[in-house]
Design an enzyme around this catalytic site. Structure first.
Site, PDB file in Angstrom:
ATOM      1  CG  ASP A 196       6.890   3.963   6.733  1.00  0.00           C
ATOM      2  OD1 ASP A 196       6.297   4.340   7.766  1.00  0.00           O
ATOM      3  OD2 ASP A 196       6.340   3.278   5.872  1.00  0.00           O
ATOM      4  CG  ASP A 377       1.940   3.985   2.910  1.00  0.00           C
ATOM      5  OD1 ASP A 377       3.114   4.292   3.187  1.00  0.00           O
ATOM      6  OD2 ASP A 377       1.141   3.516   3.739  1.00  0.00           O
TER       7      ASP A 377
END
Length: 456
Positions: A196, A377
């Site tokens: 990420d 997330d």
């Protein structure tokens, strides 16, 4: 005066942390309610094979070295698959296959709610022995799925319903990820945090390219994104810059400049007409008092304004001192006037307008429309807490505090940097570190002093 960063971002932080906390709490409840060891199957059933463990299936009898090696291979393959899929999505978005991406996202949400959510729903019914027939169960699941897809992707839906289904999607996927073996889960979480970070910040990263493409086209990303608050559409169908209007600069105090938004030409005419009356009153007052006088610069500007009152636009500059008030005329008079005061006002006007346009450009990155958090997330925060719940509640508390602290740091950095930032690295790093510190150090210490009656 402008409010501080913490005051302006406080409501947004609460609006994001609340659904994240709810998602993690419900995942922990699912893990505890169904089974701490293996949520949706009996202990004797073999482990399932998913995209996160294609290479290696962990067995309790394997050595630590074998588990670590297999978990590293699983994480590498999983990250490579995600990277390839993301680059394919970027290519499709680049070539404007937007409808295909939207339909694919709708199908993904329908699949998650119908199959994965249905499996969890059936497990809850069986575990708690809820008396319900098959037809009622099917109707409930079908309505839940259809309403969820419509709520997430259709317009005119209350924001609270959309947020509810976004959190539900995160809970369902996170609950399934808790079925992964322990070593694979931790290595995959760390690998995804590193990916990420690279995908969002590195030049040529797939998520960075996707955000830049969406910003250049002024379009919404065809993705599952949680919005903290509803987005108000721009007025008149334009961007923020089109709503700025004309600006008038004036000195209200020595050394300070105030920017005022003017709606249109009619407003300018009204301001000029009103300024004439104000100027007349001030002149009358000054002639009566005998203590104030009108500058020749102001009187010349009044003559030019009265001679060119038929011009379509006016640009008013208000200059005020403790004893003087003046109003200057139209644009021609400003061009002809060589006073340093007028030139300083124009320079300040241009600088302030350029700064406000830069702020609007930053707001277009998403800060002005509220903080948005990707569904991934939600999922991996909840996976970390769910895995911690399989060991002890003390690790759950520690991991939750670490994740919330990391998310708060990320949101503060977002308000400072004003650009898209990855939400996983800080929270996952703190969560993993706090988990192992709590499990290896704090838990034995607390249990030891409790069993020896040193702490109750």
């Amino acid at each position: 005066m402008e409010s501080s960063i913490l005051e302006s971002i406080g409501v947004e932080i609460i609006g994001v942390m609340s659904p994240v906390s709810i998602c993690m709490f419900l995942v922990v409840l699912l893990v505890y309610a169904l089974s701490p060891a293996n949520p949706f199957s009996t202990p004797s059933s073999p482990p399932i094979r998913t995209a996160a463990n294609l290479v290696y299936l962990e067995n309790p009898s394997d050595s630590t070295a074998q588990k670590l090696e297999g978990a590293l291979l699983n994480a590498l393959v999983f990250v490579v698959i995600i990277a390839v899929v993301t680059f394919v999505l970027v290519a499709l978005y680049y070539f404007k296959f937007t409808n295909f991406l939207k339909n694919y996202t709708r199908f993904s949400a329908f699949f998650v709610l119908a199959t994965m959510g249905g499996s969890i729903f059936l497990s809850i019914i069986q575990h708690f022995s809820i008396p319900v027939d098959a037809i009622t169960c099917f109707l409930l699941l079908f309505n839940f799925t259809v309403v969820g897809v419509l709520s997430v992707f259709s317009g005119g839906i209350p924001i609270i319903l959309r947020q509810f289904y976004m959190v539900s999607l995160g809970i369902i996927v996170a609950a399934w990820f808790t079925k992964l073996p322990e070593w694979t889960t931790w290595i995959v979480l760390v690998a995804l945090a590193v990916y990420d970070l690279v995908a969002v910040l590195a030049p040529g990263g797939p998520l960075k390219l996707l955000v830049e493409l969406a910003s250049s086209r002024d379009e919404e990303l065809p993705a599952l994104v949680y919005e903290a608050r509803p987005v108000a559409p721009p007025q008149n169908g334009g961007s923020h810059r089109t709503n700025m209007g004309l600006l008038a600069a004036g000195f209200s105090q020595p050394g300070s400049v105030e920017m005022q938004s003017v709606s249109g030409n009619s407003g300018w005419r009204n301001d000029v007409d009103g300024s004439r009356d104000t100027l007349g009153n001030d002149e009358g007052g000054s002639s009566r008092d005998g203590r104030e006088e009108i500058s020749p610069l102001v009187s010349n500007a009044r003559q030019r304004r009265s001679s060119s009152s038929d011009s379509p636009e006016y640009s008013a500059v208000n200059v005020s001192t403790p004893n003087r008030v003046g109003h200057f005329g139209d644009r021609d008079s400003q061009i002809e006037e060589t006073s340093p005061l007028v030139e300083a006002v124009h320079a300040g006007n241009q600088r302030e307008q350029a700064a406000m346009e830069d702020d609007d450009a930053d707001d277009n990155l998403g800060l002005n429309r509220g903080i948005r958090l990707g569904l991934g997330d939600f999922i991996f925060y909840s996976v970390l807490v769910g895995r911690a719940a399989m060991y002890d509640l003390m690790t759950v508390y520690a991991c939750y505090l670490a994740i919330v602290s990391g998310l708060g740091c990320t949101l503060i950095l977002l308000s400072v940097c004003r650009r898209a930032l990855p939400a996983l690295p800080i929270s996952i790093a703190l969560g993993v570190m706090f988990y192992f510190l709590t499990r290896l150090l704090m838990e034995p210490f607390v249990v030891g002093i409790s069993t020896n009656l040193l702490m109750f």
